[in-house]
Scaffold this motif. Sequence first.
Motif, PDB file in Angstrom:
ATOM      1  N   LYS A  29       0.838  -1.203   0.000  1.00  0.00           N
ATOM      2  CA  LYS A  29       0.000   0.000   0.000  1.00  0.00           C
ATOM      3  C   LYS A  29       0.871   1.249   0.000  1.00  0.00           C
ATOM      4  N   PHE A  30       2.042   1.137   0.630  1.00  0.00           N
ATOM      5  CA  PHE A  30       2.974   2.269   0.645  1.00  0.00           C
ATOM      6  C   PHE A  30       3.990   2.145  -0.486  1.00  0.00           C
ATOM      7  N   TYR A  31       4.641   0.966  -0.576  1.00  0.00           N
ATOM      8  CA  TYR A  31       5.652   0.751  -1.610  1.00  0.00           C
ATOM      9  C   TYR A  31       4.965   0.299  -2.896  1.00  0.00           C
ATOM     10  N   THR A  32       4.364   1.241  -3.575  1.00  0.00           N
ATOM     11  CA  THR A  32       3.619   0.942  -4.793  1.00  0.00           C
ATOM     12  C   THR A  32       4.571   0.776  -5.976  1.00  0.00           C
ATOM     13  N   PHE A  33       4.036   0.170  -7.038  1.00  0.00           N
ATOM     14  CA  PHE A  33       4.856  -0.042  -8.237  1.00  0.00           C
ATOM     15  C   PHE A  33       5.273   1.296  -8.848  1.00  0.00           C
ATOM     16  N   ASP A  34       4.372   2.262  -8.793  1.00  0.00           N
ATOM     17  CA  ASP A  34       4.692   3.601  -9.299  1.00  0.00           C
ATOM     18  C   ASP A  34       5.437   4.389  -8.229  1.00  0.00           C
ATOM     19  N   GLY A  35       6.743   4.455  -8.373  1.00  0.00           N
ATOM     20  CA  GLY A  35       7.549   5.223  -7.426  1.00  0.00           C
ATOM     21  C   GLY A  35       8.524   4.384  -6.623  1.00  0.00           C
ATOM     22  N   TYR A  36       8.159   3.125  -6.338  1.00  0.00           N
ATOM     23  CA  TYR A  36       9.036   2.245  -5.546  1.00  0.00           C
ATOM     24  C   TYR A  36       9.157   0.896  -6.248  1.00  0.00           C
ATOM     25  N   VAL A  37       9.599   0.923  -7.491  1.00  0.00           N
ATOM     26  CA  VAL A  37       9.597  -0.291  -8.319  1.00  0.00           C
ATOM     27  C   VAL A  37      10.379  -1.425  -7.669  1.00  0.00           C
ATOM     28  N   THR A  38      11.631  -1.163  -7.293  1.00  0.00           N
ATOM     29  CA  THR A  38      12.483  -2.218  -6.733  1.00  0.00           C
ATOM     30  C   THR A  38      11.903  -2.772  -5.445  1.00  0.00           C
ATOM     31  N   ASP A  39      11.461  -1.893  -4.545  1.00  0.00           N
ATOM     32  CA  ASP A  39      10.872  -2.353  -3.275  1.00  0.00           C
ATOM     33  C   ASP A  39       9.609  -3.177  -3.526  1.00  0.00           C
ATOM     34  N   PHE A  40       8.765  -2.709  -4.427  1.00  0.00           N
ATOM     35  CA  PHE A  40       7.523  -3.411  -4.739  1.00  0.00           C
ATOM     36  C   PHE A  40       7.815  -4.822  -5.264  1.00  0.00           C
ATOM     37  N   VAL A  41       8.765  -4.926  -6.186  1.00  0.00           N
ATOM     38  CA  VAL A  41       9.114  -6.227  -6.769  1.00  0.00           C
ATOM     39  C   VAL A  41       9.676  -7.160  -5.702  1.00  0.00           C
ATOM     40  N   GLU A  42      10.556  -6.650  -4.850  1.00  0.00           N
ATOM     41  CA  GLU A  42      11.165  -7.493  -3.811  1.00  0.00           C
ATOM     42  C   GLU A  42      10.125  -7.987  -2.806  1.00  0.00           C
ATOM     43  N   ILE A  43       9.153  -7.138  -2.482  1.00  0.00           N
ATOM     44  CA  ILE A  43       8.084  -7.549  -1.563  1.00  0.00           C
ATOM     45  C   ILE A  43       7.259  -8.669  -2.191  1.00  0.00           C
ATOM     46  N   LYS A  44       6.943  -8.534  -3.475  1.00  0.00           N
ATOM     47  CA  LYS A  44       6.178  -9.567  -4.171  1.00  0.00           C
ATOM     48  C   LYS A  44       6.984 -10.857  -4.319  1.00  0.00           C
ATOM     49  N   GLN A  45       8.296 -10.733  -4.458  1.00  0.00           N
ATOM     50  CA  GLN A  45       9.151 -11.926  -4.486  1.00  0.00           C
ATOM     51  C   GLN A  45       9.121 -12.641  -3.132  1.00  0.00           C
ATOM     52  N   ASP A  46       9.040 -11.858  -2.063  1.00  0.00           N
ATOM     53  CA  ASP A  46       8.890 -12.454  -0.729  1.00  0.00           C
ATOM     54  C   ASP A  46       7.595 -13.262  -0.650  1.00  0.00           C
ATOM     55  N   LEU A  47       6.536 -12.733  -1.237  1.00  0.00           N
ATOM     56  CA  LEU A  47       5.263 -13.458  -1.254  1.00  0.00           C
ATOM     57  C   LEU A  47       5.402 -14.767  -2.024  1.00  0.00           C
ATOM     58  N   SER A  48       6.103 -14.730  -3.140  1.00  0.00           N
ATOM     59  CA  SER A  48       6.355 -15.941  -3.926  1.00  0.00           C
ATOM     60  C   SER A  48       7.108 -16.979  -3.098  1.00  0.00           C
ATOM     61  N   ASN A  49       8.114 -16.524  -2.365  1.00  0.00           N
ATOM     62  CA  ASN A  49       8.887 -17.441  -1.517  1.00  0.00           C
ATOM     63  C   ASN A  49       8.043 -17.996  -0.368  1.00  0.00           C
ATOM     64  N   MET A  50       7.080 -17.210   0.094  1.00  0.00           N
ATOM     65  CA  MET A  50       6.179 -17.692   1.139  1.00  0.00           C
ATOM     66  C   MET A  50       5.317 -18.845   0.624  1.00  0.00           C
ATOM     67  N   TYR A  51       4.828 -18.720  -0.600  1.00  0.00           N
ATOM     68  CA  TYR A  51       4.087 -19.823  -1.213  1.00  0.00           C
ATOM     69  C   TYR A  51       4.986 -21.051  -1.383  1.00  0.00           C
ATOM     70  N   LYS A  52       6.229 -20.794  -1.788  1.00  0.00           N
ATOM     71  CA  LYS A  52       7.193 -21.894  -1.977  1.00  0.00           C
ATOM     72  C   LYS A  52       7.423 -22.652  -0.669  1.00  0.00           C
ATOM     73  N   ASN A  53       7.609 -21.913   0.424  1.00  0.00           N
ATOM     74  CA  ASN A  53       7.848 -22.549   1.723  1.00  0.00           C
ATOM     75  C   ASN A  53       6.598 -23.241   2.265  1.00  0.00           C
ATOM     76  N   LEU A  54       5.433 -22.657   1.998  1.00  0.00           N
ATOM     77  CA  LEU A  54       4.187 -23.289   2.441  1.00  0.00           C
ATOM     78  C   LEU A  54       3.967 -24.616   1.714  1.00  0.00           C
ATOM     79  N   ALA A  55       4.327 -24.667   0.443  1.00  0.00           N
ATOM     80  CA  ALA A  55       4.134 -25.882  -0.357  1.00  0.00           C
ATOM     81  C   ALA A  55       4.924 -27.073   0.194  1.00  0.00           C
ATOM     82  N   VAL A  56       6.015 -26.793   0.887  1.00  0.00           N
ATOM     83  CA  VAL A  56       6.827 -27.871   1.477  1.00  0.00           C
ATOM     84  C   VAL A  56       6.013 -28.676   2.488  1.00  0.00           C
ATOM     85  N   TYR A  57       5.094 -28.024   3.170  1.00  0.00           N
ATOM     86  CA  TYR A  57       4.300 -28.675   4.219  1.00  0.00           C
ATOM     87  C   TYR A  57       3.043 -29.357   3.653  1.00  0.00           C
TER      88      TYR A  57
END
Length: 322
Positions: free
Chosen positions: A110-138
Amino acid sequence: TQCTEAVVSTQSTGEEVEEEKKEEEEKVEDLESGEIVFNEKAYDGDEEDEQKKRKTFSDLVDIEDIELLRITNVESGQYEELVPGELCKTYDDARKVFKAGSKFVENAVKFYTFDGYVTDFVEIKQDLSNMYKNLAVYEVDESRQCKMHKRRIDTLTELVSPLNIQHFRQLCRQLRFELGEVKNTMVSLKYSIAAELPVDQQNWKKINNLCFGAIQEFENFCDLLRDPSDNFPETLSDETVRPYIISQIYIARLYGKFRPTDTSQKLAFLAKAETHFKKALEYYDAHLPQCGGMDLKEEIDVAREMAHFLPRKMEKIRKLAV
């Protein structure tokens, strides 16, 4: 007379020293009392300027600004409950942590939006991807694991599509490589499911498309290593060597997983697999000083074995087809 002048000069010098000491003591007292003393030589003005020589902290900083910086609550118990300190042992434990993390991601973007904080936004979404990856292990159900990885693909694809390659080349490389890994994982899961359940021609076609999609992502990653003239560098940077070699090996393995419709197609896929195994070996052997300390021995050993084995396998298929 000379003696008198010397005595007067000595007295004058002594008085000056005493004055300097007194001034220094006053400055120390001012500093200890919380006042900020400016160098008087910086001002050569009237009385108004003289008043600016000595200012307190409250004169220099707006009190309202200070209030904004005040930390009013350092209680972290609510977050400790959401993210426990011990390792998750069950799917339910992991799911609780995942849900908390998803909420944090939702608030962050909500704060680190794609418009203005591209790198931060992408890294946060990558964290979400990794969360799905770790959840899938269980998750023990492979079909449900596939759904989790599919969400990763959707998340990462939405990120890479609008990115300007010229300005965010490094981010594009990371996303393409990760997409290749996710799709490769899904191919392995689909094969595992197919080994236990009968799979019709339509489903095999879907698996082939998934193989092709993974190959395309890894090839996109390799293309992003090219220079502005579209030439592939003779020597890669240290941080891209391992991903490049791994990408070539992944591509080779994926060609080996294609479900061919006939013998000629099967031979074509195996030939491409051999080509990509050799690409990995060629770079590794030509850059041993660079690659030697990158923990690639296991992957390179497999590549050597397959590069040696595939020509014989293709020759055997040709003989059987006659």
